[in-house]
Design a protein around this motif. Sequence first.
Motif, PDB file in Angstrom:
ATOM      1  N   ILE A  11       1.136  -1.504   0.043  1.00 28.07           N
ATOM      2  CA  ILE A  11       0.197   0.004   0.085  1.00 28.07           C
ATOM      3  C   ILE A  11       0.996   1.243  -0.425  1.00 28.07           C
ATOM      4  CG2 ILE A  11      -1.711   1.739   1.570  1.00 28.07           C
ATOM      5  CD1 ILE A  11      -2.525  -1.456   2.668  1.00 28.07           C
ATOM      6  N   ALA A  14      -2.171   8.025   0.003  1.00 29.45           N
ATOM      7  CA  ALA A  14      -3.570   7.687   0.324  1.00 29.45           C
ATOM      8  C   ALA A  14      -4.325   8.687  -1.328  1.00 29.45           C
ATOM      9  CB  ALA A  14      -4.519   8.376   1.103  1.00 29.45           C
ATOM     10  N   HIS A  15      -5.462   8.503  -1.760  1.00 29.81           N
ATOM     11  CA  HIS A  15      -5.591   9.178  -2.902  1.00 29.81           C
ATOM     12  C   HIS A  15      -6.591   9.556  -2.859  1.00 29.81           C
ATOM     13  CE1 HIS A  15      -5.741   9.200  -7.451  1.00 29.81           C
ATOM     14  NE2 HIS A  15      -6.890   8.451  -7.049  1.00 29.81           N
ATOM     15  N   GLU A  20      -9.269   6.104  -0.151  1.00 31.69           N
ATOM     16  CA  GLU A  20      -8.743   5.497  -0.951  1.00 31.69           C
ATOM     17  C   GLU A  20      -7.546   5.137  -1.139  1.00 31.69           C
ATOM     18  OE1 GLU A  20     -11.868   4.615  -5.242  1.00 31.69           O
ATOM     19  OE2 GLU A  20     -11.185   6.674  -5.073  1.00 31.69           O
ATOM     20  N   VAL A  21      -6.505   4.091  -1.527  1.00 36.91           N
ATOM     21  CA  VAL A  21      -5.222   4.393  -1.299  1.00 36.91           C
ATOM     22  C   VAL A  21      -4.558   3.071  -2.849  1.00 36.91           C
ATOM     23  CG1 VAL A  21      -4.847   4.284   0.965  1.00 36.91           C
ATOM     24  CG2 VAL A  21      -5.208   1.716  -0.188  1.00 36.91           C
ATOM     25  N   ARG A  22      -3.136   4.078  -3.176  1.00 36.11           N
ATOM     26  CA  ARG A  22      -2.608   3.613  -3.974  1.00 36.11           C
ATOM     27  C   ARG A  22      -2.054   2.003  -3.658  1.00 36.11           C
ATOM     28  NH1 ARG A  22      -0.200   9.150  -5.022  1.00 36.11           N
ATOM     29  NH2 ARG A  22      -1.872  10.002  -6.297  1.00 36.11           N
ATOM     30  N   ARG A  63     -10.248   0.328  -2.984  1.00 34.91           N
ATOM     31  CA  ARG A  63     -10.483   1.316  -1.567  1.00 34.91           C
ATOM     32  C   ARG A  63     -10.599  -0.421  -0.719  1.00 34.91           C
ATOM     33  NH1 ARG A  63     -13.592   5.068  -0.170  1.00 34.91           N
ATOM     34  NH2 ARG A  63     -14.469   5.453  -2.358  1.00 34.91           N
ATOM     35  N   ARG A  70      -9.771   9.967   4.808  1.00 33.31           N
ATOM     36  CA  ARG A  70      -8.051   9.654   4.285  1.00 33.31           C
ATOM     37  C   ARG A  70      -6.841   9.610   5.044  1.00 33.31           C
ATOM     38  NH1 ARG A  70      -5.543  12.074  -0.125  1.00 33.31           N
ATOM     39  NH2 ARG A  70      -2.768  12.953   0.640  1.00 33.31           N
ATOM     40  N   ALA A  73      -6.658   5.853   5.485  1.00 28.70           N
ATOM     41  CA  ALA A  73      -6.113   5.820   4.161  1.00 28.70           C
ATOM     42  C   ALA A  73      -4.456   6.164   4.721  1.00 28.70           C
ATOM     43  CB  ALA A  73      -6.273   6.311   2.878  1.00 28.70           C
ATOM     44  N   GLU A  74      -4.268   7.698   5.395  1.00 30.30           N
ATOM     45  CA  GLU A  74      -2.920   7.448   5.006  1.00 30.30           C
ATOM     46  C   GLU A  74      -1.806   6.167   6.001  1.00 30.30           C
ATOM     47  OE1 GLU A  74      -3.557  11.840   6.303  1.00 30.30           O
ATOM     48  OE2 GLU A  74      -2.869  12.201   4.433  1.00 30.30           O
ATOM     49  N   ASN A  77      -0.254   3.481   4.852  1.00 28.54           N
ATOM     50  CA  ASN A  77       0.792   3.596   3.207  1.00 28.54           C
ATOM     51  C   ASN A  77       2.226   2.988   4.108  1.00 28.54           C
ATOM     52  OD1 ASN A  77       2.588   4.753   1.701  1.00 28.54           O
ATOM     53  ND2 ASN A  77       2.665   6.994   2.504  1.00 28.54           N
TER      54      ASN A  77
END
Length: 177
Positions: A11, A14-15, A20-22, A63, A70, A73-74, A77
């Motif tokens: 992962i 965040a996107h 959502e994440v990349r 997701r 966010r 999601a962060e 990382n």
Amino acid sequence: MTTDRILIARIGAAHGIRGEVRVKPFGDDPLSFADYGPLQTADGKRELTVASARLQKSMVVTRFEGVNDRNAAEALNGTDLYVARQALPELDDDDEFYHADLLGLKAVASDGELLGTIVALPDFGAGTLVEIRPAGASSFYVPFTREAVPRIDISSGEVTIVPPEDHADEESGEAGA
């Protein structure tokens, strides 16, 4: 050396603001990591289930269930995602294997000289490399190509490596002399 879990994705950032994440997948099919059910973190303490995934350039925007903003999601990382080996398809071809199966194998030259142990298969953006660590020395890299890695024999625990031409000079400290 085989493991019961395989690293399948990592992962990234965040996107957007909706959780959502990349994700950087490590398989041939970039969306396949979503097909194997819940994914585990490296410590095995958390499972993440893919709710949706879509390709965007070289990453997969993903997701996960329960990750809705966010901040959540962060917090993910850099998280490595693993799948149980038995959830992955059986490999049909002798030329196919999982990278995890190469870690810890002996790297030998074509004349049988022990070069070291395979410790990683990184990809810094220009293709996969094989990182080989000799006993008591610094690691060196060879490209993961048929020319540099002509034989992989998982059952014997050996991988034949064709080291770079300057490898012997580097070992003896004569590089650039």
